[in-house]
Write an enzyme that holds these catalytic residues in place. Sequence first.
Site, PDB file in Angstrom:
ATOM      1  N   SER A 123       0.815  -1.218   0.000  1.00  0.00           N
ATOM      2  CA  SER A 123       0.000   0.000   0.000  1.00  0.00           C
ATOM      3  C   SER A 123       0.848   1.269   0.000  1.00  0.00           C
ATOM      4  O   SER A 123       0.362   2.345  -0.361  1.00  0.00           O
ATOM      5  CB  SER A 123      -0.940   0.003   1.202  1.00  0.00           C
ATOM      6  N   ASP A 143      -2.172   6.406  11.863  1.00  0.00           N
ATOM      7  CA  ASP A 143      -1.414   5.868  10.724  1.00  0.00           C
ATOM      8  C   ASP A 143      -0.088   6.612  10.654  1.00  0.00           C
ATOM      9  O   ASP A 143      -0.020   7.772  10.234  1.00  0.00           O
ATOM     10  CB  ASP A 143      -2.195   6.052   9.417  1.00  0.00           C
ATOM     11  N   HIS A 155       1.826   5.317   6.290  1.00  0.00           N
ATOM     12  CA  HIS A 155       1.517   5.946   5.006  1.00  0.00           C
ATOM     13  C   HIS A 155       1.762   7.450   5.110  1.00  0.00           C
ATOM     14  O   HIS A 155       2.083   7.973   6.179  1.00  0.00           O
ATOM     15  CB  HIS A 155       0.062   5.657   4.617  1.00  0.00           C
TER      16      HIS A 155
END
Length: 476
Positions: free
Chosen positions: A204, A452, A455
Amino acid sequence: MGRETTPLVNQLSPVQIQNPVYPKLLLLFLLLGLTVFLYSSCSDSYLSSALQIGKPFVTNTQKTNLPFTSNNTASSSSSVLEPQAPTKSIFQEDTSLPDSKKVVLTPVVGFPPPSPRNEPSKEAPKPKCDLFKGKWVPNPMAPAYNNYTCQYIGAQQSCTTNGRPDSGYLFWRWKPKDCDLPKFNPKKFLNSMRNTGFAFIGDSILRNQLQSMLCILSQVELPLQLFQAEQTRSSSWIFPSYNFTISGIWAPFLLKADLFDNQNGELTSDIKLHLDKLDENWTKQYDDFDYVVIGGGQWFLRTAIYHEHNKVQGCHYCEGKNLTELGFDYSYRKALSLTFKFITSSSHKPQVLFRTITPSHFEYGKWNEGGYCNRKVPFKESEANLSGFDKIMHEVEMQEFEKAVTEASKKGASLTLFDATHLSLLRPDGHPGPYRDYYPFAKDKKAIVQNDCLHWCMPGPIDTWNELVSEMLMRE
């Protein structure tokens, strides 16, 4: 007494005296004779003396005494010391003169030889600087896009839309130590990519980079989506005016893996990882691409059961399974070795950039144990060091890449290191943190929410990754 001599003028007749031509002719012959006499006796010494004025010339008789030094004793008539002359003249001897009259032209020491006619002087090529050694410096320029001008930002990376209150993380740029990183020129990039295919292959994080690339390039032309595969999480786009396709291929392990996770990335069952088989999701499409950015990393830290030759060989972090703990680095090394072997032995030779691991910045706990990231500025060089799992994985990457690049050079494969690890390590401020969700503290300012710290916000530091990709490909 001797005979009286009549003066010459008295011996001439009245007619001769009256004619002025004869005395002039006589005088002319006398001068001409004198000139010939002087030239024949003194020409060599005269020429030598005359040429001493300019100093860059020597006669043929002096040629054997070059180079001139303070110890030169060939000529006792001159006490002037000449500088060291070049061992070979850039001029040629004039072969149209007899040996006794030849003059050798020697350039003045200290001046470079002139360039050949109609050819520009060639500068020594500048050494390529290491793009991955440097620091983050303030940048007053606004990002290339924002949440209003780009529709390809993932919902969980749209930090501004989700209510992140600070914006300082947007105003930094990467400055390599020995050069400047050119600003991404999307139009130039698209022109150079005409009629080609480009792929981001991996997890990702690489999908995050694909979205950044789409945002940057869409400022020139909006791409058309070719497909979006929900099951494989892969997608493909085309820029029609350039016939340029760009794809994101989901392959988090690069190896064949049976995954059991939900929408939040939480495992519902142990991963079955096949260490001797590559993920066909990317290998079957490999021949379609001219440029590839490939990488992995963080998924190898998850609990997984390792299969090889259709048998269970061990595991990573599988307490209570009564299996041999082989470790995440064991499987990661297997994955990279098999991946590089495929790339170097393939008959298809795209330009491949291997992207190294991107460190996470969870503090005070893991991603699922309350860890968070709330820093507002980049780390300085002295404030961050690669450690723990990230350090081990990066060492594995470098070891396997060194083996692969040697093999690639033998087989004509193009494999380049895209070392994103260090520059990413210095950006703890660039993650969504709690703002992976829309206004997470709207109802409760003290709410406990998932962060998070892996990312990247968009726009944000990950846009620099694509600047680096552009520069690396332009260099090639």
